[in-house]
Design a protein around this motif. Structure first.
Motif, PDB file in Angstrom:
ATOM      1  N   ARG A  97      -9.622   2.608  -2.217  1.00 43.18           N
ATOM      2  CA  ARG A  97      -9.157   3.905  -1.755  1.00 43.18           C
ATOM      3  C   ARG A  97      -8.255   4.650  -2.716  1.00 43.18           C
ATOM      4  NH1 ARG A  97      -9.314   3.983   4.066  1.00 43.18           N
ATOM      5  NH2 ARG A  97     -11.405   3.281   4.521  1.00 43.18           N
ATOM      6  N   ARG A  98      -7.558   3.931  -3.581  1.00 48.69           N
ATOM      7  CA  ARG A  98      -6.573   4.600  -4.420  1.00 48.69           C
ATOM      8  C   ARG A  98      -6.722   4.168  -5.875  1.00 48.69           C
ATOM      9  NH1 ARG A  98      -1.071   4.103  -1.552  1.00 48.69           N
ATOM     10  NH2 ARG A  98      -0.448   5.488  -3.208  1.00 48.69           N
ATOM     11  N   GLU A 107      -3.741   1.138   8.978  1.00 49.15           N
ATOM     12  CA  GLU A 107      -5.181   0.889   8.865  1.00 49.15           C
ATOM     13  C   GLU A 107      -5.455  -0.512   8.310  1.00 49.15           C
ATOM     14  OE1 GLU A 107      -8.943   2.582   6.282  1.00 49.15           O
ATOM     15  OE2 GLU A 107      -7.310   3.956   6.740  1.00 49.15           O
ATOM     16  N   PHE A 136      -7.812  -2.652  -0.412  1.00 48.43           N
ATOM     17  CA  PHE A 136      -7.649  -1.263   0.018  1.00 48.43           C
ATOM     18  C   PHE A 136      -7.275  -0.385  -1.167  1.00 48.43           C
ATOM     19  CE2 PHE A 136      -4.871   2.219   1.237  1.00 48.43           C
ATOM     20  CZ  PHE A 136      -5.641   2.875   2.172  1.00 48.43           C
ATOM     21  N   ASP A 193      -1.708   4.287   5.817  1.00 52.20           N
ATOM     22  CA  ASP A 193      -2.592   3.325   5.156  1.00 52.20           C
ATOM     23  C   ASP A 193      -2.263   1.908   5.600  1.00 52.20           C
ATOM     24  OD1 ASP A 193      -3.743   5.429   3.780  1.00 52.20           O
ATOM     25  OD2 ASP A 193      -2.577   5.101   1.943  1.00 52.20           O
ATOM     26  N   VAL A 217       0.807  -1.232   0.000  1.00 54.14           N
ATOM     27  CA  VAL A 217       0.000   0.000   0.000  1.00 54.14           C
ATOM     28  C   VAL A 217       0.834   1.275   0.000  1.00 54.14           C
ATOM     29  CG1 VAL A 217      -1.974  -1.127   1.087  1.00 54.14           C
ATOM     30  CG2 VAL A 217      -0.359   0.128   2.509  1.00 54.14           C
ATOM     31  N   ARG A 253       1.997   3.924   1.866  1.00 50.51           N
ATOM     32  CA  ARG A 253       2.008   4.882   2.976  1.00 50.51           C
ATOM     33  C   ARG A 253       1.856   4.187   4.323  1.00 50.51           C
ATOM     34  NH1 ARG A 253      -2.451   8.978   2.015  1.00 50.51           N
ATOM     35  NH2 ARG A 253      -2.096   9.057   4.232  1.00 50.51           N
TER      36      ARG A 253
END
Length: 182
Positions: A89-90, A47, A85, A44, A39, A41
């Motif tokens: 999210r991205r 999470e 994710f 992130d 992921v 970051r």
């Protein structure tokens, strides 16, 4: 990481507080490392790691030690949660397309030689340009020293497919490094 015992798994199934703490203590760093590489970051990754452990506890009844080690089972959850994710999210992430690489995929990789700083930097830059699932396969194989069988279990594939995928990704990385070097 310690060897996972049947007693530990039973305690997790009973939601024993000490077993849950041990789960995070024993496996937290490895799960975080895998998730972070996928992921990107740190925030992130933190999470996603929480989601991985929640999902692991919710699905602990489905763990079968005959199919994979506990660490590999947990890696599978981490891998899929990370990709989910990124999908949600991205969605704006753009990667070099495989179709752009096919013209020179028949090139022979460079001979084994000294790994100078520039080559390492080019490789690291090329790795960041791979799609997350390909980054994960490369890092599981080279950084985590996972077997093809374990990677296949994590990704929901078969070992021969993972071997072919690794070969294709290595050629792709080589092509990307040549493009970056120009």
């Amino acid at each position: 990481m310690e060897q996972t015992s049947d007693l530990f798994i039973d305690q997790l199934r009973k939601r024993n507080h000490a077993a849950c703490q041990r789960l995070v203590g024993d496996y937290g760093a490895a799960v975080f490392q895998l998730v972070r590489r996928i992921v990107g970051r740190q925030e992130d990754a933190e999470e996603v790691c929480q989601d991985v452990f929640v999902k692991a506890l919710q699905g602990i009844d489905g763990y079968d030690s005959r199919k994979a080690s506990f660490a590999t089972w947990l890696s599978r959850i981490a891998y899929h949660e990370s990709l989910n994710f990124l999908r949600v999210r991205r969605p704006d992430i753009v990667f070099m397309d495989d179709r752009d690489m096919h013209s020179d995929l028949t090139l022979d990789p460079p001979e084994e030689g000294p790994h100078d700083i520039q080559t390492i930097q080019l490789l690291e830059q090329a790795l960041t340009m791979l799609p997350p699932n390909e980054q994960a396969v490369i890092t599981m194989f080279y950084y985590d020293n996972m077997s093809l069988a374990d990677i296949a279990y994590v990704t929901g594939s078969i070992p021969s497919t993972v071997g072919s995928q690794l070969c294709r990704i290595r050629k792709k990385l080589y092509k990307m490094m040549k493009t970056l070097h120009v």
